[in-house]
Structures are given as structure tokens and as C-alpha cells.
Design an enzyme around this catalytic site. Structure first.
Site, PDB file in Angstrom:
ATOM      1  CE  LYS A  18      -2.227  -4.797  10.425  1.00 37.39           C
ATOM      2  NZ  LYS A  18      -1.111  -5.259  11.288  1.00 37.39           N
ATOM      3  CD  GLU A  73       7.710  -0.078  -0.761  1.00 34.50           C
ATOM      4  OE1 GLU A  73       8.146  -1.157  -1.222  1.00 34.50           O
ATOM      5  OE2 GLU A  73       8.091   0.422   0.305  1.00 34.50           O
ATOM      6  CB  CYS A 107      10.807  -3.849  -0.318  1.00 40.61           C
ATOM      7  SG  CYS A 107      10.980  -2.139   0.150  1.00 40.61           S
ATOM      8  CD  GLU A 134      10.648  -9.377  -1.023  1.00 44.93           C
ATOM      9  OE1 GLU A 134       9.460  -9.579  -0.740  1.00 44.93           O
ATOM     10  OE2 GLU A 134      11.116  -8.235  -1.172  1.00 44.93           O
TER      11      GLU A 134
END
Ligand code: NAI
Ligand code: MG
Length: 496
Positions: free
Chosen positions: A193, A268, A302, A399
Site C-alpha cells: 500500500k 521503520e 526519517c 520530529e
């Protein structure tokens, strides 16, 4: 459709996005069971780029059924490892032949500069497929001497089965490759997906997957939203494993969803990676390296080097150097050959990043470069360097996933390891110094899945990548990733 397309667009891409794109289930391109489609946008203009079939639970059910059949009874299971590897290699070749086209798709859908997609995203994906093609024939068990006499014991490494893979929008094609490569090398079957913001390159890759000769049902691609299609995949009782890349918040939802049938999970997730510059570093490389550590892919990495720590005596020089780089970055449409930084992927992401900037300013941070949304149309944010930041500020702890770095000085080299490690994340870190002993001591002490020394953002298909702490579970790429897609069977025979 096609309204956001500039005249210089690649002809195959224009054709590809002119029609509503279907989903790939059991080797065929089909509409959503509901008949629904959703728009994907060009982030440089905010206009609709293409319509895409909107997968939901019913489509996921069909795709999982196809993947199950392909895994349990299809020709895929009877195929030799060598034949499997050859198909993966061929997929890499086909992708390479279409580099230009994929770079265009990636630039239009995600916003990243075409020229960067051409030299980074596409070739890295090609290389990943080639690297994984080689592994197909090298997946081996062990023979194991056990203590009891008269037995032969050995292990088999078997594919884990039907794998659900949910990927993000920051490197749409490359993330598809990171996921598909090892799953195919190990003989799993897949329901992929893609992110709702950037479904196009994965769908085009699906066409190449069929061309490369993978049997029907081995790879199924169902675009759709996370809360619907994604959630249906994560909690599906007939999926053996789910692999996810995205936010830590959704990673935790995946873990809960996976509990129903205790499917295997690899994750992850986010990061807030420290980038540490010592006064003995070669500043001529450390300064541009640190600018690119945060500004590469517009900070939507990331592993972005988002917390910059600089030893006090060189702090002003480094901050001014990084700010100077930030001010010079040419921000614009990804299709413009002069562009060095494109828009953020979506209006939502732009608003999230601008919200962090406001939060930083309200807590006392100052911008020495950037600090605002830029331009009129499109989701552009200026490359930003924040100073006067403190460890407890949201902009230092959370983040941001945008082109925003927080700079902080340090005085005592002893203090920097605990400060660098003071994060709920642990994806990456970097150290810049000429003292090799110090560099390797730091590498040992930093709690991160990747430590770069005198460099940043170096990726290789052979090098494992993944997170400590809340940055995830498991390692992608390298030999390590094979563990995520295989399980061990112990066989023990009485022979005497
Ligand atoms: P997200 O985590 O919501 O999206 C990533 C993928 O997960 C997409 O395919 C999405 O459709 C899917 N998803 C969302 N909710 C789901 C659910 N309940 N069940 C199953 N799948 C689901 O990330 P989003 O909202 O696009 O970005 C939010 C923040 O996440 C960013 O600001 C950034 O901090 C972080 N992020 C981190 C990434 C990474 O590479 N580690 C990539 C993308 C975002
Ligand atoms: Mg989300």
C-alpha cells in the site's frame, strides 16, 4: 486531469496520469470494489495531478486472497531461487531503462527536484533490486551439532508468507524497492500500500513487475488511505507479516492491529538525529555536509540531521556557514532544472512544519535563515536554521520532517553523548572530527541504528538501516533484512 502538467512533461508520464490509475490485484489492473477514486496532488501547484482507485477493506481482502493463493499454490513457490533472482534483476534493468520517466513521476507527485530523483531515488532503487536479486540464491540454513548422539540437525530458512507493506511518501519509489526487494528475494508474496500522497510511481512499478515476469498474485498494489486500506492490511488475519515505514504514532497503531493474529512486524519510524561537529573537524566539509544532512529531500527524511550540536569555539562559524547554505538554496518547482529544493509533499505537511516554526518562535528560538512559508501557490517552506534553542523545546524534541534544523553549542566533549542520546528516537547520528579515536568512541556510544563519521546520508543496499528505541523494529537492507522476511525451521532426524 493533467491540468497541473507543464508543457515539458515526459510524454509517457502525461499519458500515465491522464487516465484514472487502477490497482494491481492478482496480475490484473482493476478498479476499487467501491468504484471510488481519490486525487493525488502536484505539491508545487496544489492542483490535482491524477485520480487513483481508492482501495479499502474489500480490495485489501481480494489482494490478500491473491497473495495467499500465489504463496500457497502458485508457480512462485515452485520457482527456483535462481529464477526468482533473475526476475528481480530484470525488474532492476527495466526500472533503469525508465529512469527519466520515474524521475518525472516522482517529481510531480512528491515535489522533489527531477534532477535529484534521476541521480538518487531511481538509481538507488535499481541498485537495491540488483543487490537483492543476488541474495535469492544465497539464503541458507545451517547444520547444527546437537549434544545427543545419533542425530542430524539442520535449519531451513523459509519465506514468512504473505506480507503487507505500508510505505510513506518521502521516497515513494525507493521505499517500494526497499520493501519489495527482500520480500521477493526470499520468496514471499506481497500486498503493497503506497502512501495516499504519492501512489503513482509504485503503480507504474507494478506494470514493470508484470513485465519482469512475476507470476500473478505475487505482488499486489492497493493504493488508498491509511485509516482504511492501511488499517485493513495491518489487522488482516491472513497476512503473516506487516512491514511499515512512517510515523512513530502510526507504527504503534500497526503493532496493536497486528496483535490479532500475532503477525510479524517490522517498523521503520521517525527520528530526531543528532549531528555533532567538534572544533577539530574539517569545517569545509562539515558545514556543507551538515546543511545537506537537514535539507536533503527538504528535511523529509526519517534520518535527517535535525539537531545540530557544535563545539562552542566554532559554533558561530558553523551556524553562519549552514545558514549561508540555507539562504542560497534555490527553492522552486521540482521540474525546473535550477531547483535545489522543491515543495513539501502536501498542504498538511507544510502546515505541520509551519506550526513547528511558530512553536519554536513562541518558545524563544530565532531564525538566522528562513523561518517562513515561501512563495504563493504550492507547499513551499524556506530552508530554516533555528538558534537560541533549548533541549526542552518542542522543535528540539519532536520530529519536524521539514527543512528546519535547530543549532545548539556544547562546551565539554564529555557532555555531548548524553545530550545527543537524549531523545525517544535513535535512527541515525553523525560525528565530524579529525580525531579518529574520538570518532569511533562516539560511534560506539551513540544509541542509533546508523552513525555517520565525517559524512551524512550515505545509503547503500548492502548497509543495514533501522532504528534504536522508538525509531523502529528490525533492519532494512543488507544481509540483516533477510531475517525480516524469513523464519527458521529446525529439522532434527534420528540417524542412528
Ligand atoms: P503516516 O505514518 O500517517 O503515513 C505513512 C503510511 O502509513 C501511509 O501509507 C499511510 O497511508 C499509512 N497509514 C496511516 N495511518 C494508518 C493506519 N492507521 N493503519 C495503517 N496504515 C496507516 O505519516 P504522515 O501522516 O504522512 O506523516 C506524519 C509524520 O510522520 C511526518 O510529519 C513525519 O514526522 C512522520 N513520517 C515519517 C516517515 C519516515 O520515513 N519515518 C515517513 C512519513 C512520515
Ligand atoms: Mg498520518
Amino acid at each position: 486531469m493533467g491540468i497541473a502538467v507543464s508543457p515539458q512533461i515526459h510524454p509517457h508520464v502525461a499519458e500515465f496520469i491522464d487516465q484514472p490509475r487502477k490497482m494491481l490485484i492478482n496480475g490484473r489492473w482493476v478498479n476499487a470494489a467501491s468504484g471510488k477514486t481519490f486525487p493525488t496532488y502536484n505539491p508545487a501547484t496544489g492542483e490535482v495531478l491524477a485520480q487513483v482507485a481508492e482501495g479499502d477493506r474489500e480490495d485489501i481482502n481480494q489482494a490478500v486472497k491473491a497473495a495467499r493463493k500465489a504463496f500457497d499454490n502458485g508457480p512462485w513457490r515452485r520457482m527456483t531461487a535462481s529464477e526468482r533472482g533473475r526476475r528481480i534483476w530484470k525488474l532492476g534493468d527495466l526500472l533503469e531503462q525508465h529512469t527519466e520517466e520515474f524521475a518525472y513521476l516522482e517529481s510531480l507527485d512528491n515535489g522533489k527536484p527531477l534532477n535529484i530523483a534521476k541521480v538518487a531515488d531511481v538509481p538507488l532503487a535499481v541498485d537495491l533490486f540488483r543487490y537483492m536479486a543476488g541474495w535469492a540464491t544465497k539464503i541458507e540454513g545451517n547444520t547444527i551439532p546437537i549434544s545427543a548422539p545419533g542425530f542430524l540437525a539442520y535449519t531451513l530458512r523459509e519465506p514468512v508468507g504473505v506480507v503487507g507493506q505500508i510505505i510513506p511518501w518521502n521516497f515513494p519509489l525507493l521505499m517500494a524497492a526497499w520493501k519489495l526487494g527482500p520480500a521477493l528475494a526470499t520468496g514471499c508474496t506481497v500486498v503493497l500500500k503506497p502512501a495516499e500522497q504519492t501512489p503513482l510511481s509504485a503503480l507504474r512499478l507494478g506494470e514493470l513487475i508484470l513485465e519482469a515476469g512475476f507470476p500473478e498474485g505475487v505482488v499486489n498494489i492497493v493504493p488508498g488511505y491509511g485509516e482504511t486500506a492501511g488499517a485493513a492490511l495491518a489487522d488482516h488475519p491472513d497476512v503473516d507479516k506487516v512491514a511499515f515505514t512512517g510515523s512513530t504514532e502510526v507504527g504503534k497503531l500497526i503493532v496493536h492491529a497486528a496483535a490479532g493474529n500475532l503477525k510479524k512486524v517490522s517498523l521503520e519510524l521517525g527520528g530526531k538525529s543528532p549531528n555533532v561537529i567538534f572544533k577539530d573537524a574539517d569545517l569545509e566539509t562539515a558545514i556543507p555536509g551538515s546543511a545537506s544532512a537537514i535539507f536533503f529531500n527538504h528535511g523529509q527524511c526519517c534520518c535527517a540531521g535535525s539537531r545540530l550540536y557544535v563545539e562552542k569555539s566554532v559554533y558561530d562559524q558553523v551556524v553562519e556557514g549552514v545558514a549561508e547554505h540555507a539562504r542560497k538554496i534555490k527553492v522552486g518547482s521540482g521540474l525546473d532544472p535550477d531547483t535545489q529544493m522543491g515543495p513539501l509533499v502536501s498542504e498538511e505537511q507544510m502546515n505541520r512544519v509551519c506550526g513547528y516554526l511558530e512553536s519554536g518562535f513562541s518558545e524563544g528560538a530565532k531564525a538566522v535563515a528562513g523561518g517562513h512559508k515561501s512563495g504563493g501557490r504550492g507547499y513551499f517552506v524556506e530552508p530554516t536554521v533555528l538558534v537560541d534553542t533549548k533541549e526542552n523545546m518542542k522543535v528540539v524534541r519532536e520530529e519536524i520532517f521539514g527543512p528546519v534544523v535547530t543549532a545548539m553549542p556544547f562546551t565539554d566533549p564529555e557532555e555531548i553523548v548524553p545530550r545527543a542520546n537524549d531523545s525517544e528516537y535513535g535512527l541515525a547520528a553523525a560525528v565530524w572530527t579529525r580525531d579518529i579515536g574520538k570518532a569511533h568512541r562516539m560511534a560506539e556510544q551513540l544509541r542509533a541504528g546508523t552513525v555517520w563519521i565525517n559524512c551524512y546520508n550515505i545509503f547503500d543496499a548492502a548497509l543495514p538501516f533501522g532504528g534504536y528505541k522508538q525509531s523502529g523494529w528490525g533492519r532494512e537492507m543488507g544481509h540483516d533484512v533477510l531475517n525480516l522476511y524469513t523464519q527458521t525451521k529446525s529439522v532434527c532426524a534420528r540417524i542412528a
